[in-house]
Motif scaffolding. Sequence first.
Motif, PDB file in Angstrom:
ATOM      1  N   TYR A  62       0.828  -1.202   0.000  1.00 42.90           N
ATOM      2  CA  TYR A  62       0.000   0.000   0.000  1.00 42.90           C
ATOM      3  C   TYR A  62       0.862   1.251   0.000  1.00 42.90           C
ATOM      4  O   TYR A  62       2.014   1.240   0.403  1.00 42.90           O
ATOM      5  CB  TYR A  62      -1.007   0.017   1.152  1.00 42.90           C
ATOM      6  N   GLU A  84      -5.431   9.502   0.726  1.00 42.32           N
ATOM      7  CA  GLU A  84      -5.546   8.705  -0.492  1.00 42.32           C
ATOM      8  C   GLU A  84      -4.718   7.444  -0.276  1.00 42.32           C
ATOM      9  O   GLU A  84      -3.534   7.512   0.015  1.00 42.32           O
ATOM     10  CB  GLU A  84      -5.038   9.471  -1.700  1.00 42.32           C
ATOM     11  N   GLU A  86      -3.642   3.707  -1.852  1.00 39.95           N
ATOM     12  CA  GLU A  86      -3.541   2.792  -2.994  1.00 39.95           C
ATOM     13  C   GLU A  86      -3.068   1.452  -2.456  1.00 39.95           C
ATOM     14  O   GLU A  86      -1.995   1.364  -1.864  1.00 39.95           O
ATOM     15  CB  GLU A  86      -2.552   3.325  -4.031  1.00 39.95           C
ATOM     16  N   ALA A  88      -2.576  -2.822  -3.234  1.00 41.87           N
ATOM     17  CA  ALA A  88      -2.397  -3.784  -4.322  1.00 41.87           C
ATOM     18  C   ALA A  88      -2.189  -5.165  -3.730  1.00 41.87           C
ATOM     19  O   ALA A  88      -1.610  -5.331  -2.666  1.00 41.87           O
ATOM     20  CB  ALA A  88      -1.198  -3.401  -5.174  1.00 41.87           C
ATOM     21  N   ASN A  89      -2.718  -6.172  -4.454  1.00 43.19           N
ATOM     22  CA  ASN A  89      -2.436  -7.573  -4.135  1.00 43.19           C
ATOM     23  C   ASN A  89      -2.416  -8.344  -5.449  1.00 43.19           C
ATOM     24  O   ASN A  89      -2.468  -7.751  -6.526  1.00 43.19           O
ATOM     25  CB  ASN A  89      -3.433  -8.135  -3.121  1.00 43.19           C
ATOM     26  N   LYS A  91      -4.672  -9.922  -6.884  1.00 44.59           N
ATOM     27  CA  LYS A  91      -5.931  -9.875  -7.613  1.00 44.59           C
ATOM     28  C   LYS A  91      -6.215  -8.498  -8.221  1.00 44.59           C
ATOM     29  O   LYS A  91      -7.221  -8.325  -8.888  1.00 44.59           O
ATOM     30  CB  LYS A  91      -7.079 -10.280  -6.708  1.00 44.59           C
ATOM     31  N   GLY A  92      -5.384  -7.534  -7.964  1.00 47.98           N
ATOM     32  CA  GLY A  92      -5.588  -6.201  -8.535  1.00 47.98           C
ATOM     33  C   GLY A  92      -5.206  -5.110  -7.544  1.00 47.98           C
ATOM     34  O   GLY A  92      -4.592  -5.355  -6.526  1.00 47.98           O
ATOM     35  N   SER A  93      -5.595  -3.891  -7.885  1.00 46.42           N
ATOM     36  CA  SER A  93      -5.272  -2.753  -7.022  1.00 46.42           C
ATOM     37  C   SER A  93      -6.524  -1.929  -6.751  1.00 46.42           C
ATOM     38  O   SER A  93      -7.470  -1.931  -7.541  1.00 46.42           O
ATOM     39  CB  SER A  93      -4.189  -1.887  -7.642  1.00 46.42           C
ATOM     40  N   TRP A  94      -6.519  -1.232  -5.638  1.00 44.91           N
ATOM     41  CA  TRP A  94      -7.620  -0.378  -5.223  1.00 44.91           C
ATOM     42  C   TRP A  94      -7.055   1.004  -4.927  1.00 44.91           C
ATOM     43  O   TRP A  94      -5.946   1.131  -4.438  1.00 44.91           O
ATOM     44  CB  TRP A  94      -8.219  -0.877  -3.921  1.00 44.91           C
ATOM     45  N   THR A  95      -7.847   2.012  -5.185  1.00 45.67           N
ATOM     46  CA  THR A  95      -7.514   3.381  -4.765  1.00 45.67           C
ATOM     47  C   THR A  95      -8.698   3.891  -3.950  1.00 45.67           C
ATOM     48  O   THR A  95      -9.825   3.931  -4.440  1.00 45.67           O
ATOM     49  CB  THR A  95      -7.262   4.307  -5.963  1.00 45.67           C
ATOM     50  N   ILE A  96      -8.434   4.256  -2.707  1.00 47.38           N
ATOM     51  CA  ILE A  96      -9.477   4.752  -1.790  1.00 47.38           C
ATOM     52  C   ILE A  96      -9.159   6.204  -1.487  1.00 47.38           C
ATOM     53  O   ILE A  96      -8.064   6.536  -1.047  1.00 47.38           O
ATOM     54  CB  ILE A  96      -9.503   3.916  -0.511  1.00 47.38           C
TER      55      ILE A  96
END
Length: 97
Positions: A62, A84, A86, A88-89, A91-96
């Motif tokens: 992160y 903010e 970001e 990642a694992n 299975k993909g990445s997330w941005t919160i």
Amino acid sequence: MKRQGLLSATGILMLGLVMLMTLHEWDDTLPGQEDGILTAPAIVAKSITARAFSEEDGSLQYYLTAETLTQYDHNPLTEMQQPELEMANDKGSWTIV
């Protein structure tokens, strides 16, 4: 001459005693300010950046940025302005935001 030295030593000791008494009084809060210590922040930081990496392969787990961070002693939560995150694992990445 001995009398002048004795007066100087006494004066220095008295000055030191007054300073110690003054510093001791500064440790105490003002009347009515007891709650101020409980609500005052312990940490205030600006322009925060934090990263965590995987121990296995060193990949970024992160990435966190925030305009400000505030932490209180009496509260286990951390407050941030404009965070903010970001993440990642495999299975993909997330941005919160």
